[in-house]
Scaffold this motif. Structure first.
Motif, PDB file in Angstrom:
ATOM      1  N   ASP A   1       8.248 -13.091  24.103  1.00  0.00           N
ATOM      2  CA  ASP A   1       9.475 -14.320  23.774  1.00  0.00           C
ATOM      3  C   ASP A   1       8.569 -15.485  23.460  1.00  0.00           C
ATOM      4  O   ASP A   1       7.540 -15.740  23.670  1.00  0.00           O
ATOM      5  N   LEU A   2       9.327 -16.453  23.084  1.00  0.00           N
ATOM      6  CA  LEU A   2       8.978 -17.801  22.478  1.00  0.00           C
ATOM      7  C   LEU A   2       9.391 -18.720  23.371  1.00  0.00           C
ATOM      8  O   LEU A   2      10.312 -18.629  24.168  1.00  0.00           O
ATOM      9  N   THR A   3       8.623 -19.769  23.656  1.00  0.00           N
ATOM     10  CA  THR A   3       9.108 -20.880  24.487  1.00  0.00           C
ATOM     11  C   THR A   3       8.464 -22.112  23.684  1.00  0.00           C
ATOM     12  O   THR A   3       7.733 -22.238  22.780  1.00  0.00           O
ATOM     13  N   LYS A   4       9.287 -23.307  23.866  1.00  0.00           N
ATOM     14  CA  LYS A   4       9.018 -24.556  23.402  1.00  0.00           C
ATOM     15  C   LYS A   4       8.422 -25.370  24.430  1.00  0.00           C
ATOM     16  O   LYS A   4       8.825 -25.472  25.576  1.00  0.00           O
ATOM     17  N   ARG A   5       7.616 -26.196  24.141  1.00  0.00           N
ATOM     18  CA  ARG A   5       6.579 -27.040  24.818  1.00  0.00           C
ATOM     19  C   ARG A   5       7.363 -28.462  24.692  1.00  0.00           C
ATOM     20  O   ARG A   5       7.232 -29.088  23.495  1.00  0.00           O
ATOM     21  N   LEU A   6       7.805 -29.066  25.692  1.00  0.00           N
ATOM     22  CA  LEU A   6       8.535 -30.352  25.476  1.00  0.00           C
ATOM     23  C   LEU A   6       7.721 -31.459  25.516  1.00  0.00           C
ATOM     24  O   LEU A   6       7.791 -32.729  24.678  1.00  0.00           O
ATOM     25  N   ARG A   7       6.724 -31.334  26.301  1.00  0.00           N
ATOM     26  CA  ARG A   7       5.404 -32.491  26.440  1.00  0.00           C
ATOM     27  C   ARG A   7       4.379 -31.865  26.512  1.00  0.00           C
ATOM     28  O   ARG A   7       4.071 -30.583  27.164  1.00  0.00           O
TER      29      ARG A   7
END
Length: 137
Positions: A26-32
């Motif tokens: 899966d992909l995930t987004k890094r917010l900070r």
């Protein structure tokens, strides 16, 4: 230190190598991101979101295959996989510190995904699946 700065539009077109592993990871987004001197590839679990509509760099989420309890004396398959990946590709994976305890896992910035890493990820996916099917579980 590997540059983790987000570039607007990043992820609009997925790299060809992603499609080799997309069925298993899966992909995930890094917010900070956090900056810890001497440890550029350490991240905290609460810095990531599965909501991909937000702006931020994309990461391959390897928690399912690499999350393990650092206080345990056991050597689970997830720890073995984590060690194998970081030994083979030093400095490429972010070590993600869990939000609810002493667990760690790995994440890989999508821009760092290479054919060699994709091959290793698929090998480790196969190893993980074989281990889960093993009757000794």
């Amino acid at each position: 230190m590997i540059d983790d700065d987000y570039i607007p539009g990043e992820g609009d077109v997925m790299p060809a190598v992603w499609w080799r592993v997309a069925d298993h990871f899966d992909l995930t987004k890094r917010l900070r991101s956090s900056e810890i001197p001497g440890h550029p590839l350490i991240a905290f679990a609460d810095e990531f979101t599965s909501t991909l509509r937000t702006a931020g760099p994309l990461y391959v989420d390897l928690a399912r295959y690499t999350a393990w309890d650092t206080t345990s004396s056991r050597n689970p398959i997830e720890r073995q996989i984590s060690q194998a990946l970081t030994d083979t590709f030093p400095g490429m994976f972010s070590i993600v510190i869990g939000a609810a305890g002493p667990d760690v896992s790995l994440a890989l910035r999508l821009t760092r995904l290479t054919d060699g890493i994709a091959t290793a990820l698929l090998e480790q996916h196969g190893r993980y699946q074989a281990h889960r099917r093993s009757p000794s579980q």
